[in-house]
Design a protein around this motif. Structure first.
Motif, short mmCIF file in Angstrom:
data_model
loop_
_atom_site.label_atom_id
_atom_site.label_comp_id
_atom_site.label_asym_id
_atom_site.label_seq_id
_atom_site.Cartn_x
_atom_site.Cartn_y
_atom_site.Cartn_z
N TYR A 58 0.83 -1.21 0.00
CA TYR A 58 0.00 0.00 0.00
C TYR A 58 0.86 1.26 0.00
CZ TYR A 58 -2.73 3.80 2.07
OH TYR A 58 -3.29 5.02 2.34
N LEU A 59 1.85 1.32 0.89
CA LEU A 59 2.68 2.52 0.99
C LEU A 59 3.46 2.75 -0.31
CD1 LEU A 59 3.95 2.15 4.67
CD2 LEU A 59 2.27 3.80 3.81
N ASN A 60 3.99 1.69 -0.90
CA ASN A 60 4.67 1.85 -2.18
C ASN A 60 3.71 2.32 -3.27
OD1 ASN A 60 7.54 1.18 -1.94
ND2 ASN A 60 6.87 -0.85 -1.34
N TRP A 61 2.50 1.79 -3.26
CA TRP A 61 1.50 2.13 -4.27
C TRP A 61 1.12 3.60 -4.23
CZ3 TRP A 61 -3.96 3.16 -4.36
CH2 TRP A 61 -4.59 2.93 -5.59
N ILE A 62 1.06 4.18 -3.01
CA ILE A 62 0.70 5.60 -2.91
C ILE A 62 1.92 6.50 -3.01
CG2 ILE A 62 -1.40 5.16 -1.57
CD1 ILE A 62 0.12 6.10 0.95
N GLY A 63 3.11 5.92 -3.25
CA GLY A 63 4.29 6.74 -3.51
C GLY A 63 5.23 6.93 -2.33
N ARG A 402 -5.54 -1.72 -14.38
CA ARG A 402 -4.09 -1.85 -14.24
C ARG A 402 -3.63 -1.34 -12.87
NH1 ARG A 402 -2.50 0.33 -20.29
NH2 ARG A 402 -2.12 -1.71 -21.24
N CYS A 403 -4.17 -0.22 -12.45
CA CYS A 403 -3.79 0.35 -11.16
C CYS A 403 -4.19 -0.56 -10.01
CB CYS A 403 -4.42 1.74 -10.98
SG CYS A 403 -3.81 2.99 -12.11
N ILE A 404 -5.40 -1.13 -10.08
CA ILE A 404 -5.87 -2.03 -9.03
C ILE A 404 -5.05 -3.32 -9.02
CG2 ILE A 404 -7.84 -3.39 -8.21
CD1 ILE A 404 -9.66 -1.19 -9.33
N LEU A 405 -4.79 -3.87 -10.21
CA LEU A 405 -3.99 -5.09 -10.33
C LEU A 405 -2.58 -4.86 -9.82
CD1 LEU A 405 -3.88 -8.02 -11.35
CD2 LEU A 405 -3.28 -7.12 -13.61
N ALA A 406 -2.01 -3.70 -10.12
CA ALA A 406 -0.65 -3.38 -9.65
C ALA A 406 -0.59 -3.32 -8.14
CB ALA A 406 -0.20 -2.04 -10.24
#
Length: 456
Positions: A58-63, A402-406
């Motif tokens: 989660y933290l990586n996904w939000i930057g 794509r964003c959800i799958l990532a």
């Protein structure tokens, strides 16, 4: 004041010279840009590694660049449990086992410190039991010593569970997938050994306490999120961690992703728009209904984009779901001035913009439109709700999915915009303790290929 010593260690454990620093006064709570350490606490089979993996993702996904350090992995490199005697290795009376485990914890903490000191990331997650006050004190002293400027900000996440159903579910997951047992012993042997290991930890377990640990920052996640206790939260990162954990789902379920059926715009290669389904798209919607009739899911929900092509697809399944909701934030990426253009039109009319998009597709923003980075921010509420729900089908669009799958498969930003999400395909995601299982079901209904390869 600096003190150094050569740490003796058992055979098989890599030796390092450990340097200790005298702690100084902590001013990290007054600063904004401070490295954060998130430390897990709790008995085995309480979902700590599951929380660690999901939180890191989660933290990586939000930057927020984050890395997890699992003490169990250090221990597995240092020794073989078959040789050490499985559960006996974790007994508080096993001096050799205790020595190895202490040294492995120190190595993990030291690597975690290097990661943050070298500015490789902003957050480090220490995935370990950390069940004693002595172990937590060692971590706090390391994070607040003179070596780090500013000192690391520490936040403990304690997973507490006394619900037999949840514990048994976690044990079942661990005994099948844990590297300690997979391919080494039968499931029943693994379960028996693991239960004895839990008892060894329980003997020495000292939970976080409001009185004893008044100065610490922490959250208690109780019975897989049925209730929480939050204490002394400091800073943006800790606030985001609390926000995420209060939405986390620890029990088994599946998430289904599907693009709408083929649309009229898909057939002629146009970007965006709001066209209806083609004849093949309507056939897919019917087949999608048959697929979910056979799945026979309890508490099944459908979330759909508000675009016509997605709403048409969802309408074929409406009576199968307890709830069908249409979300504006699930609409396709806004292509701005390029809406309705083909890629050929885009390249000929706006060659500079086209080249910029190929150079960095994640950060590229269509003029008057959106970027993938914008899309991730827009989809955060969807991710939070997906973490809370049981069985959900999301009917949306290529960039959105794509964003959800990532997020669920922990893909990096460079690869995210090029993930393959073909038409007329159901993607079934099943979150596990150590990974996320991905299954793709391609339906035998003709559809155009809208995938564009990553430029070399």
């Amino acid at each position: 004041m600096l003190q150094g010593s050569e740490m003796p260690g058992p055979a098989g454990v890599p030796q390092r010279k450990m340097t200790y620093f005298v702690p100084k006064s902590d001013n990290s709570n007054e600063q904004v840009r401070v490295p954060n350490v998130i430390a897990l606490v709790g008995l085995p089979a309480r979902g700590k590694t599951y929380i660690s993996h999901k939180l890191c993702r989660y933290l990586n996904w939000i930057g927020i660049k984050t890395k997890a350090f699992n003490v169990g992995e250090y221990r597995r490199k240092a020794c073989n449990l078959e040789e050490e005697g499985e559960f006996e290795f974790f007994s508080p009376n096993n001096a050799r086992g205790q020595k190895i485990r202490d040294e492995c914890a120190r190595l993990a903490i030291e690597d975690m410190g290097k990661y943050l000191d070298n500015k490789e990331g902003e957050v480090a997650i220490l995935d370990a039991t950390n069940t004693t006050r002595e172990r937590r004190k060692l971590l706090m002293e390391f994070c607040k010593n003179m070596m780090h400027e500013p000192p690391f900000r520490v936040f403990f996440v304690e997973s507490v569970c006394d619900d037999p159903m949840i514990i048994n579910s976690n044990i079942t997951e661990v005994k099948i997938n844990s590297p300690d047992y997979k391919g080494i012993m039968s499931q029943e042997q693994a379960k028996e050994d693991f239960l004895k290991r839990i008892e060894n930890y329980r003997v020495q377990y000292e939970p976080l306490d409001e009185e004893f640990d008044e100065e610490l920052s922490y959250i208690k996640v109780i019975n897989a999120g049925k209730s929480f206790y939050v204490h002394n939260v400091n800073g943006h990162v800790q606030s985001r961690v609390v926000y995420f954990l209060m939405n986390i789902h620890l029990l088994p379920r599946s998430i289904y992703l599907s693009r709408h059926g083929e649309s009229e715009y898909n057939r002629i290669g146009r970007l965006g728009g709001d066209s209806p389904l083609s004849e093949n798209g309507l056939k897919y919607a019917g087949k999608l209904r048959e697929y979910f009739e056979n799945e026979d899911l309890e508490d099944f929900r459908i979330w759909s984009s508000q675009k016509i092509r997605a709403a048409q697809t969802a309408s074929h399944l409406k009576d199968l779901a307890g709830h069908t909701e249409f979300w504006k934030c699930l609409d396709e990426i806004d292509a701005g001035i390029c809406e309705g253009l083909t890629y050929e039109d885009f390249e000929s009319r706006y060659p500079k913009q086209f080249a910029e998009r190929d150079k960095d597709k994640y950060h590229y923003r269509y003029p008057s439109g959106e970027s993938y980075e914008d899309l991730v921010a827009r989809l955060e509420p969807v991710i939070m709700e997906l973490e809370r729900q049981s069985n959900v089908l999301v009917i949306s669009h290529q960039a959105v999915l794509r964003c959800i799958l990532a997020y669920f498969t922990n893909q990096n930003r460079d690869d995210l915009p090029y993930l393959k999400v073909p038409l007329h395909t159901v993607i079934k995601l099943t979150p596990k303790a150590y990974s996320c299982e991905v299954e793709m079901f391609k339906f035998d209904i003709e559809a155009v290929n809208t995938y564009r390869e990553k430029p070399q």
